[in-house]
Write a protein that holds these residues in place. Structure first.
Motif, PDB file in Angstrom:
ATOM      1  N   UNK A  88       0.831  -1.190   0.000  1.00  0.00           N
ATOM      2  CA  UNK A  88       0.000   0.000   0.000  1.00  0.00           C
ATOM      3  C   UNK A  88       0.869   1.246   0.000  1.00  0.00           C
ATOM      4  N   UNK A  89       0.281   2.342  -0.467  1.00  0.00           N
ATOM      5  CA  UNK A  89       1.018   3.605  -0.433  1.00  0.00           C
ATOM      6  C   UNK A  89       1.071   4.145   0.998  1.00  0.00           C
ATOM      7  N   UNK A  90      -0.086   4.152   1.683  1.00  0.00           N
ATOM      8  CA  UNK A  90      -0.165   4.668   3.056  1.00  0.00           C
ATOM      9  C   UNK A  90      -0.952   3.686   3.909  1.00  0.00           C
ATOM     10  N   UNK A  91      -0.403   3.354   5.063  1.00  0.00           N
ATOM     11  CA  UNK A  91      -1.086   2.495   6.024  1.00  0.00           C
ATOM     12  C   UNK A  91      -1.307   3.303   7.298  1.00  0.00           C
ATOM     13  N   UNK A  92      -2.546   3.321   7.776  1.00  0.00           N
ATOM     14  CA  UNK A  92      -2.863   4.033   9.015  1.00  0.00           C
ATOM     15  C   UNK A  92      -2.822   3.043  10.166  1.00  0.00           C
ATOM     16  N   UNK A  93      -2.060   3.371  11.196  1.00  0.00           N
ATOM     17  CA  UNK A  93      -1.945   2.525  12.379  1.00  0.00           C
ATOM     18  C   UNK A  93      -2.278   3.345  13.616  1.00  0.00           C
ATOM     19  N   UNK A  94      -2.523   2.659  14.711  1.00  0.00           N
ATOM     20  CA  UNK A  94      -2.863   3.342  15.958  1.00  0.00           C
ATOM     21  C   UNK A  94      -2.541   2.419  17.125  1.00  0.00           C
ATOM     22  N   UNK A  95      -2.978   2.799  18.311  1.00  0.00           N
ATOM     23  CA  UNK A  95      -2.747   1.988  19.506  1.00  0.00           C
ATOM     24  C   UNK A  95      -4.019   1.249  19.889  1.00  0.00           C
ATOM     25  N   UNK A 103      -5.702   1.348  22.385  1.00  0.00           N
ATOM     26  CA  UNK A 103      -6.642   2.144  23.170  1.00  0.00           C
ATOM     27  C   UNK A 103      -7.602   2.945  22.298  1.00  0.00           C
ATOM     28  N   UNK A 104      -7.564   2.748  20.974  1.00  0.00           N
ATOM     29  CA  UNK A 104      -8.464   3.508  20.098  1.00  0.00           C
ATOM     30  C   UNK A 104      -9.905   3.039  20.215  1.00  0.00           C
ATOM     31  N   UNK A 105     -10.129   1.843  20.784  1.00  0.00           N
ATOM     32  CA  UNK A 105     -11.472   1.328  21.047  1.00  0.00           C
ATOM     33  C   UNK A 105     -12.369   1.362  19.805  1.00  0.00           C
ATOM     34  N   UNK A 106     -11.900   0.714  18.748  1.00  0.00           N
ATOM     35  CA  UNK A 106     -12.694   0.556  17.530  1.00  0.00           C
ATOM     36  C   UNK A 106     -13.144  -0.891  17.419  1.00  0.00           C
ATOM     37  N   UNK A 107     -14.352  -1.130  16.937  1.00  0.00           N
ATOM     38  CA  UNK A 107     -14.793  -2.511  16.733  1.00  0.00           C
ATOM     39  C   UNK A 107     -13.859  -3.242  15.765  1.00  0.00           C
ATOM     40  N   UNK A 108     -13.698  -4.539  15.973  1.00  0.00           N
ATOM     41  CA  UNK A 108     -12.811  -5.342  15.127  1.00  0.00           C
ATOM     42  C   UNK A 108     -13.252  -5.291  13.671  1.00  0.00           C
ATOM     43  N   UNK A 109     -14.571  -5.199  13.434  1.00  0.00           N
ATOM     44  CA  UNK A 109     -15.066  -5.176  12.048  1.00  0.00           C
ATOM     45  C   UNK A 109     -14.583  -3.933  11.315  1.00  0.00           C
ATOM     46  N   UNK A 110     -14.578  -2.779  11.992  1.00  0.00           N
ATOM     47  CA  UNK A 110     -14.100  -1.550  11.353  1.00  0.00           C
ATOM     48  C   UNK A 110     -12.598  -1.608  11.122  1.00  0.00           C
ATOM     49  N   UNK A 111     -11.871  -2.167  12.073  1.00  0.00           N
ATOM     50  CA  UNK A 111     -10.417  -2.274  11.902  1.00  0.00           C
ATOM     51  C   UNK A 111     -10.089  -3.155  10.697  1.00  0.00           C
ATOM     52  N   UNK A 130     -12.141  -3.773   8.022  1.00  0.00           N
ATOM     53  CA  UNK A 130     -12.604  -3.161   6.780  1.00  0.00           C
ATOM     54  C   UNK A 130     -11.670  -2.054   6.294  1.00  0.00           C
ATOM     55  N   UNK A 131     -11.095  -1.337   7.245  1.00  0.00           N
ATOM     56  CA  UNK A 131     -10.234  -0.221   6.868  1.00  0.00           C
ATOM     57  C   UNK A 131      -8.756  -0.570   7.009  1.00  0.00           C
ATOM     58  N   UNK A 132      -8.462  -1.846   7.258  1.00  0.00           N
ATOM     59  CA  UNK A 132      -7.069  -2.306   7.323  1.00  0.00           C
ATOM     60  C   UNK A 132      -6.252  -1.484   8.321  1.00  0.00           C
ATOM     61  N   UNK A 133      -6.791  -1.313   9.530  1.00  0.00           N
ATOM     62  CA  UNK A 133      -6.141  -0.535  10.575  1.00  0.00           C
ATOM     63  C   UNK A 133      -5.393  -1.486  11.499  1.00  0.00           C
ATOM     64  N   UNK A 134      -4.097  -1.287  11.631  1.00  0.00           N
ATOM     65  CA  UNK A 134      -3.279  -2.112  12.523  1.00  0.00           C
ATOM     66  C   UNK A 134      -3.083  -1.381  13.845  1.00  0.00           C
ATOM     67  N   UNK A 135      -3.094  -2.136  14.950  1.00  0.00           N
ATOM     68  CA  UNK A 135      -2.948  -1.512  16.266  1.00  0.00           C
ATOM     69  C   UNK A 135      -1.726  -2.065  16.988  1.00  0.00           C
ATOM     70  N   UNK A 136      -1.053  -1.160  17.682  1.00  0.00           N
ATOM     71  CA  UNK A 136       0.078  -1.540  18.530  1.00  0.00           C
ATOM     72  C   UNK A 136      -0.463  -1.649  19.960  1.00  0.00           C
ATOM     73  N   UNK A 137      -0.377  -2.823  20.583  1.00  0.00           N
ATOM     74  CA  UNK A 137      -1.044  -3.009  21.879  1.00  0.00           C
ATOM     75  C   UNK A 137      -0.353  -2.278  23.025  1.00  0.00           C
TER      76      UNK A 137
END
Length: 899
Positions: free
Chosen positions: A604-611, A613-621, A623-630
């Motif tokens: 991918x050109x750009x990948x959005x990641x977060x921690x 603690x972002x408290x997003x449902x697994x389905x949204x993560x 669908x939007x290919x969001x990786x989290x650092x625990x």
């Protein structure tokens, strides 16, 4: 004395600041000599003499100790002390002293710098106003003065101030003119020196290449013979050393051309498959010799033909790959190529070179592209090279309008990423195929000529007899008939009577150079080679020279030193096909297929990641290919990964049992590993963290990002699902190919439009985590107070207090939070909670729908990190307020479908 002073202030070896200090102080000393006697008392004269002596001592001491600024400051203080004394003793307004105050301002402005100048300028202003005010309101303080004396003193002072100021300005103007003239002379000398240096490098490059051509050529002839293994090993070592020397010469020449602005980018059409074939053929054996695995991953959708500077692209990639092999002792080296269509006729190509070598320390990354600098010198002292390679790579990329970045974790490896825009020549996709070796024989295998052409007749023109011998011997096995000429004139004599199928021509020859000879050849009356193909065989390397030879009418170009295989290939491509007999047995076998298979490189050109603690449902993560650092959850039993090794309900039960539990952000090393892993999936990473004043996660991520040029860390200014809203926005924009700068700007703008507030059931956990004191916790319990926590400027604050039972407080919190319905974006709401039952959540959801119905409501369980701070029973309403300049994420209807 005066002559010596003039010599000093005219000496350019002395700093301009010191000379100005001498001049201005001298003028002020003259001013004191004229102003203090105006008081017409013996005390004034004594003060004048003492002041002049003191100033002379200060000037001498400050110059000797090289503390000019300190000396100027002391003298400024002295002047501020002397002028009020003179002002009142000479008669106040009715004297010539007021005019001399101007010199005090001039002295401060010229001699002092920075904050001192501002402070003393203010002191001069205040002192002047105080003297005038005191003389106006208390005229009796000033010494009496007759009108005759006042008129004379004023006129005298005006003339002297004007005269001294004019002298001062003339001195300063003269100094500046002299400095400017000196600067112009130095600039001219530097330009001449640069021209001489460039000429020297160019000449030396040509002169050094000529003997290297002889060494490499004759050495290759030795390797072709039936020789002992010992002699063969020595010959291979000579070959390697010669090529290393040639590489150093090329680097020095290139850096010289870039510095002088003479490096030109020559865009031509080229086959992408052929480009990669040549690069791999040069690198894979080096990797194999060191026991390294060489991997190639190329996007099969890349067009088969592009337009760009093929020579410089090849140089960039070979430099990077050579470095990767050089600094990697075990593991692998990977070349990845990915392309993305920009417009109808243009693509953006990313070339990535990754290794598992020693990596670069983060403090050295800013200097990695500096010329002549080698980072970690102690560790790399046995590795050959000038330190110019990466500097040349960066400057070539800049010349082509591209970008280069480096990601490196010390001891784990490095990744260099080059981005270049290229025009499309042939839209047909490259596809998946196996690369074959092109013009490289395996070391240790017997040489076999690639063709024979006994009927062909060629002419080699060179003023160096050794070069003529090398070319003749390298082509001897092809059985071509070879004539030689040692000058342009001799070439013209031979072509008058002989027809040649091909001519190899040197450029730099005395009397008549190769270009002049070519033009004469084309216009030669009754010449037999007017249309014969002429190949430039020269030591003048570089793409700018290639352009020159092409414009002048040469049929081809070969840079010395040239290998036998390349020389054969060049002659083979020029000779008429009917004269050539190809040697089928000599064709090179395919290089190992497992190394050179082209693979689809999906990055991918750009990948959005977060921690976590972002408290997003697994389905949204997903669908939007969001990786989290625990985050970590810390208890007496140890440290656990939030959401992987310990879940919120487990933590709340643990704390309810009287034991301690707290959250901890990932450490710098954790973020480094996380970013390094995710950069295998994308070219760029945008990492969004919790509010920087609430957690150390932002600072740790920012520190880790210093090891990676294409990792951007953003403070969301929020926590939990309100932070998740910013993450969703960024991820949506990345999916729709928004630029990195646009995503960063949108996330930062969103901070002001996200409503982020939690109501706390019990303050016990807030007290345990150190958010509030024990006294506040007891007070809240006693008065049934429930704090509402809000995020403002990345800080967690208590926005208000709700009184009564938690059920009543919750209702008031919901009503007040949702009361301004006109300014609420109703598309999405997160009800993020900690330790609540299904019945309570349904009640909260029904209250929300009464006050402000939302299109989509997510009931999201808070992460362990949030739960450990808020405690059970707490919840928050997290949503967006309306924004006239809303980001595309919230304007696009198909977002809901994606969720």
């Amino acid at each position: 004395m005066i002559k010596k002073w003039f010599e000093i202030v005219s000496d350019h070896r002395i700093s301009l600041r010191e000379r100005m200090f001498r001049i201005v102080t001298g003028v002020c000393m003259i001013a004191i000599a004229f102003t203090l006697p105006m008081g017409r008392s013996i005390w004034n004269i004594l003060i004048m003499v003492a002041s002049l002596v003191l100033m002379a001592v200060i000037v001498k001491a400050s110059i000797r100790r090289k503390r000019v600024q300190t000396g100027a400051t002391v003298i400024a203080v002295l002047l501020l002390s002397l002028f009020p004394i003179t002002f009142f003793s000479a008669g106040g307004f009715y004297s010539g002293v007021p005019e001399w105050f101007v010199l005090c301002f001039i002295y401060v402005c010229i001699t002092l710098q920075g904050r001192r100048r501002t402070v003393f300028f203010g002191l001069c202003t205040v002192e002047t106003m105080l003297c005038y005010g005191t003389a106006f309101y208390f005229p009796e303080i000033a010494a009496p003065s007759s009108s005759h004396n006042a008129l004379f003193d004023s006129a005298f002072s005006m003339i002297m101030v004007g005269l001294l100021t004019s002298i001062l300005l003339m001195f300063l103007n003269k100094m500046y003119e002299e400095e400017n003239a000196l600067s112009q002379r130095q600039k001219k000398e530097i330009e001449e020196l640069n021209r001489a240096e460039n000429h020297f490098f160019s000449s030396m490059s040509h002169e050094i290449r000529t003997p290297i051509n002889t060494i490499i050529g004759l050495n290759e002839i030795i390797l072709r013979e039936d020789i002992s293994e010992e002699v063969a090993e020595n010959a291979r070592n000579i070959q390697g050393a010669s090529k290393m020397l040639l590489s150093l010469i090329n680097d020095i020449l290139d850096i010289s051309k870039i510095k002088s602005g003479k490096m030109e980018i020559v865009n031509v059409s080229y086959e992408t498959g052929a480009l990669f074939s040549e690069i791999v053929n040069m690198i894979w054996i080096k990797a194999k010799e060191k026991g390294l695995e060489f991997k190639l991953q190329v996007d099969s959708s890349i067009p088969s033909m592009l337009c760009g500077d093929e020579v410089r692209i090849k140089q960039i990639l070979i430099n990077l790959l050579n470095n990767a092999v050089k600094y990697t002792s075990e593991g692998s080296v990977t070349l990845s190529v990915r392309c993305e269509r920009q417009t109808v006729n243009r693509v953006r190509v990313w070339y990535s070179v990754e290794d598992t070598g020693q990596g670069v320390k983060k403090e050295n990354i800013p200097y990695i592209f500096n010329a002549f600098r080698r980072v970690d010198e102690e560790r790399n002292r046995y590795i050959e090279g000038t330190g110019l390679g990466l500097s040349i790579v960066q400057q070539l990329v800049n010349l082509m309008g591209g970008e280069i970045s480096v990601n490196s974790v010390y001891t784990k490896g490095s990744k260099f990423i080059v981005m270049l825009d290229q025009d499309i020549v042939d839209e047909r996709e490259l596809g998946t195929f196996t690369l074959a070796s092109r013009a490289r024989a395996h070391e240790g295998e017997p040489y076999r000529q690639s063709f024979e052409a006994p009927e062909a007749h060629i002419l080699v023109v060179d003023d160096n007899d050794m070069n003529l011998m090398v070319v003749t011997k390298l082509l001897a096995d092809t059985k071509i008939q070879i004539d030689t000429a040692s000058s342009g004139a001799e070439c013209l004599r031979l072509t008058q009577s002989h027809h040649y199928d091909c001519i190899l021509m040197d450029h730099m020859m005395p009397e008549m150079d190769g270009i002049q000879c070519l033009h004469a050849l084309r216009m030669q009356p009754a010449g037999l080679c007017q249309d014969a193909p002429v190949v430039a065989l020269t030591a003048n390397a570089g793409s700018d020279n290639q352009l020159l030879y092409r414009k002048e009418g040469f049929s081809g170009y070969l840079a010395k030193p040239v290998s036998g295989a390349l020389l054969e290939a060049a002659v083979l491509s020029i000779l008429p096909k009917g004269l050539v007999q190809r040697n089928e047995e000599a064709r090179q076998a395919e290089i190992e297929k497992d190394i050179l298979i082209f693979e689809q490189a999906q990055r991918r050109s750009i990948l959005v990641t977060t921690d976590s603690v972002c408290d997003l449902p697994a389905s949204l993560r997903r669908n939007f290919n969001i990786s989290v650092c625990p985050y970590y959850v810390c208890t007496e039993e140890g440290r656990f990964l939030d959401g992987q090794e310990m879940y919120p309900d487990e933590l709340l039960m643990h704390i309810a049992g009287g034991r301690k539990g707290s959250s901890q952000p990932p450490e710098v090393e954790d973020y480094e590993r996380f970013f390094a892993e995710k950069l295998t999936e994308a070219q760029n990473i945008i990492h969004i963290t919790m509010a920087k004043h609430v957690s150390e996660g932002y600072q740790n991520a920012l520190e880790a990002a210093k090891s990676f040029e294409n990792v951007t860390v953003i403070d969301s200014g929020h926590l939990s699902s309100s932070m998740g809203l910013a993450v969703l926005c960024a991820a949506y924009m990345a999916e729709h190919h928004a630029a990195k700068a646009e995503i960063v700007e949108a996330v930062k703008r969103m901070e002001h439009f996200i409503s982020s507030a939690f109501i706390i059931n019990s303050t016990h956990m807030m007290c345990q985590s150190g958010r509030i004191s024990k006294k506040i916790q007891i007070l809240c319990d006693a008065l049934l107070l429930h704090p509402v926590l809000e995020l403002k400027k990345s800080r967690m604050v208590v926005g208000r207090m709700e009184l009564g039972s938690f059920s009543q407080a919750s209702k008031r919190y919901i009503r007040q939070t949702l009361q301004d319905t006109r300014n609420i974006d109703r598309r999405i709401l997160f009800i993020t909670y900690s330790g609540m039952e299904e019945k309570q959540l349904q009640h909260i959801q029904s209250l929300v729908q009464q006050y402000c119905p939302f299109e989509r409501v997510y009931l999201q369980k808070a992460s362990s990190a949030i739960a450990s701070n808020c405690g059970p029973g707490s919840f928050g309403l997290l949503f967006l307020r309306r924004d006239d300049a809303a980001v595309p994420f919230f304007e696009t209807p198909d977002w809901n479908g994606a969720a």
